[in-house]
Design a protein around this motif. Sequence first.
Motif, PDB file in Angstrom:
ATOM      1  N   UNK A  36       0.829  -1.185   0.000  1.00 22.06           N
ATOM      2  CA  UNK A  36       0.000   0.000   0.000  1.00 22.06           C
ATOM      3  C   UNK A  36       0.875   1.250   0.000  1.00 22.06           C
ATOM      4  N   UNK A  37       0.378   2.266  -0.678  1.00 23.32           N
ATOM      5  CA  UNK A  37       1.023   3.581  -0.718  1.00 23.32           C
ATOM      6  C   UNK A  37       0.107   4.567  -0.017  1.00 23.32           C
ATOM      7  N   UNK A  38       0.645   5.308   0.938  1.00 21.44           N
ATOM      8  CA  UNK A  38      -0.156   6.292   1.649  1.00 21.44           C
ATOM      9  C   UNK A  38       0.469   7.674   1.498  1.00 21.44           C
ATOM     10  N   UNK A  39      -0.231   8.527   0.807  1.00 20.47           N
ATOM     11  CA  UNK A  39       0.208   9.909   0.661  1.00 20.47           C
ATOM     12  C   UNK A  39      -0.335  10.725   1.826  1.00 20.47           C
ATOM     13  N   UNK A  40       0.283  11.839   2.063  1.00 24.17           N
ATOM     14  CA  UNK A  40      -0.062  12.667   3.210  1.00 24.17           C
ATOM     15  C   UNK A  40      -1.539  13.059   3.168  1.00 24.17           C
ATOM     16  N   UNK A  70      12.292 -18.285   2.253  1.00 28.19           N
ATOM     17  CA  UNK A  70      12.934 -17.355   3.175  1.00 28.19           C
ATOM     18  C   UNK A  70      11.915 -16.476   3.893  1.00 28.19           C
ATOM     19  N   UNK A  71      10.667 -16.525   3.495  1.00 24.15           N
ATOM     20  CA  UNK A  71       9.594 -15.714   4.059  1.00 24.15           C
ATOM     21  C   UNK A  71       9.899 -14.235   3.967  1.00 24.15           C
ATOM     22  N   UNK A  72      10.253 -13.805   2.772  1.00 19.58           N
ATOM     23  CA  UNK A  72      10.380 -12.375   2.566  1.00 19.58           C
ATOM     24  C   UNK A  72       9.896 -11.978   1.186  1.00 19.58           C
ATOM     25  N   UNK A  73       9.470 -10.733   1.081  1.00 23.45           N
ATOM     26  CA  UNK A  73       8.978 -10.189  -0.179  1.00 23.45           C
ATOM     27  C   UNK A  73       9.425  -8.737  -0.293  1.00 23.45           C
ATOM     28  N   UNK A  74       9.569  -8.286  -1.511  1.00 23.08           N
ATOM     29  CA  UNK A  74      10.160  -6.973  -1.749  1.00 23.08           C
ATOM     30  C   UNK A  74       9.367  -6.196  -2.787  1.00 23.08           C
ATOM     31  N   UNK A  75       9.381  -4.886  -2.612  1.00 21.68           N
ATOM     32  CA  UNK A  75       8.782  -3.963  -3.575  1.00 21.68           C
ATOM     33  C   UNK A  75       9.904  -3.262  -4.315  1.00 21.68           C
ATOM     34  N   UNK A  76       9.806  -3.238  -5.637  1.00 25.04           N
ATOM     35  CA  UNK A  76      10.810  -2.583  -6.465  1.00 25.04           C
ATOM     36  C   UNK A  76      10.110  -1.505  -7.291  1.00 25.04           C
ATOM     37  N   UNK A  77      10.621  -0.284  -7.186  1.00 22.56           N
ATOM     38  CA  UNK A  77      10.101   0.811  -7.992  1.00 22.56           C
ATOM     39  C   UNK A  77      11.246   1.305  -8.864  1.00 22.56           C
ATOM     40  N   UNK A  78      11.053   1.251 -10.157  1.00 22.20           N
ATOM     41  CA  UNK A  78      12.088   1.723 -11.084  1.00 22.20           C
ATOM     42  C   UNK A  78      11.732   3.117 -11.604  1.00 22.20           C
ATOM     43  N   UNK A  79      12.758   3.810 -12.098  1.00 25.61           N
ATOM     44  CA  UNK A  79      12.573   5.148 -12.682  1.00 25.61           C
ATOM     45  C   UNK A  79      11.704   6.026 -11.769  1.00 25.61           C
ATOM     46  N   UNK A  80      12.120   6.140 -10.536  1.00 30.85           N
ATOM     47  CA  UNK A  80      11.302   6.851  -9.553  1.00 30.85           C
ATOM     48  C   UNK A  80      11.045   8.297  -9.959  1.00 30.85           C
ATOM     49  N   UNK A  81       9.874   8.775  -9.540  1.00 34.49           N
ATOM     50  CA  UNK A  81       9.440  10.140  -9.832  1.00 34.49           C
ATOM     51  C   UNK A  81       9.056  10.815  -8.519  1.00 34.49           C
ATOM     52  N   UNK A  82       9.073  12.134  -8.463  1.00 29.59           N
ATOM     53  CA  UNK A  82       8.714  12.817  -7.215  1.00 29.59           C
ATOM     54  C   UNK A  82       7.353  12.392  -6.662  1.00 29.59           C
ATOM     55  N   UNK A  83       6.417  12.077  -7.536  1.00 30.15           N
ATOM     56  CA  UNK A  83       5.087  11.666  -7.055  1.00 30.15           C
ATOM     57  C   UNK A  83       5.083  10.275  -6.431  1.00 30.15           C
ATOM     58  N   UNK A  84       6.199   9.580  -6.495  1.00 33.50           N
ATOM     59  CA  UNK A  84       6.310   8.301  -5.773  1.00 33.50           C
ATOM     60  C   UNK A  84       6.592   8.525  -4.288  1.00 33.50           C
ATOM     61  N   UNK A  85       6.913   9.749  -3.919  1.00 33.99           N
ATOM     62  CA  UNK A  85       7.191  10.060  -2.509  1.00 33.99           C
ATOM     63  C   UNK A  85       5.936   9.829  -1.683  1.00 33.99           C
ATOM     64  N   UNK A  86       6.062   8.969  -0.670  1.00 31.24           N
ATOM     65  CA  UNK A  86       4.917   8.580   0.157  1.00 31.24           C
ATOM     66  C   UNK A  86       5.421   7.597   1.214  1.00 31.24           C
ATOM     67  N   UNK A  87       4.502   7.133   2.050  1.00 35.12           N
ATOM     68  CA  UNK A  87       4.819   6.045   2.965  1.00 35.12           C
ATOM     69  C   UNK A  87       4.265   4.757   2.362  1.00 35.12           C
TER      70      UNK A  87
END
Lengths: 113, 113
Positions: A36-40, A70-87
């Motif tokens: 999930x992505x949570x913006x302000x 291994x019981x782990x998972x990862x999120x990968x964001x490529x070519x990041x943009x300012x609008x990706x800024x969030x929690x």
Amino acid sequence: GENVEQHPSTLSVQEGDSAVIKCTYSDSASNYFPWYKQELGKGPQLIIDIRSNVGEKKDQRIAVTLNKTAKHFSLHITETQPEDSAVYFCAASRDNYGQNFVFGPGTRLSVLP
Amino acid sequence: SAVISQKPSRDICQRGTSLTIQCQVDSQVTMMFWYRQQPGQSLTLIATANQGSEATYESGFVIDKFPISRPNLTFSTLTVSNMSPEDSSIYLCSVERGNYGYTFGSGTRLTVV
């Protein structure tokens, strides 16, 4: 019960670079892993999810990988943009559609222009 | 995915009083969920509300403090009773949308003074 850890807690990247957020879970019966992505000032928004029968899923600039052993998972964001800024929050659930979620503590991503 | 409307969006309340938060969904759903997000923290499930039955509360949350109503398949309310400053949080409702996972409302930002 389920415990979800998430790292890093904060992440700063330059615009155009990639960002990776990692989560681990404790309950081997968990089989659904959303991000999930949570913006302000807003509620969390589902951006991608993966089920335990799949190792990787991609949607444009966003991808999620799952390692059940291994019981782990990862999120990968490529070519990041300012609008990706969030929690960003990861979560794990033992139900097919996400009942009884346990959320990770969150990662604050800042994309610097 | 479902559109969720939450009211009020924010409120400042005196300690000892109660606040009722409303959640309206644009389509019928079986289960509605109430979460709490304390300042700078992750999401914690308070309870699950099914139409026609009493809500199911998670460990650490009790009905006397957080009574919930679910009069029909598109509406629910959460009341925060006898508030103290420790109840200052964002309260979010969420619905399950099958293959679309969870959708969250924009939340109610509660400050208790």
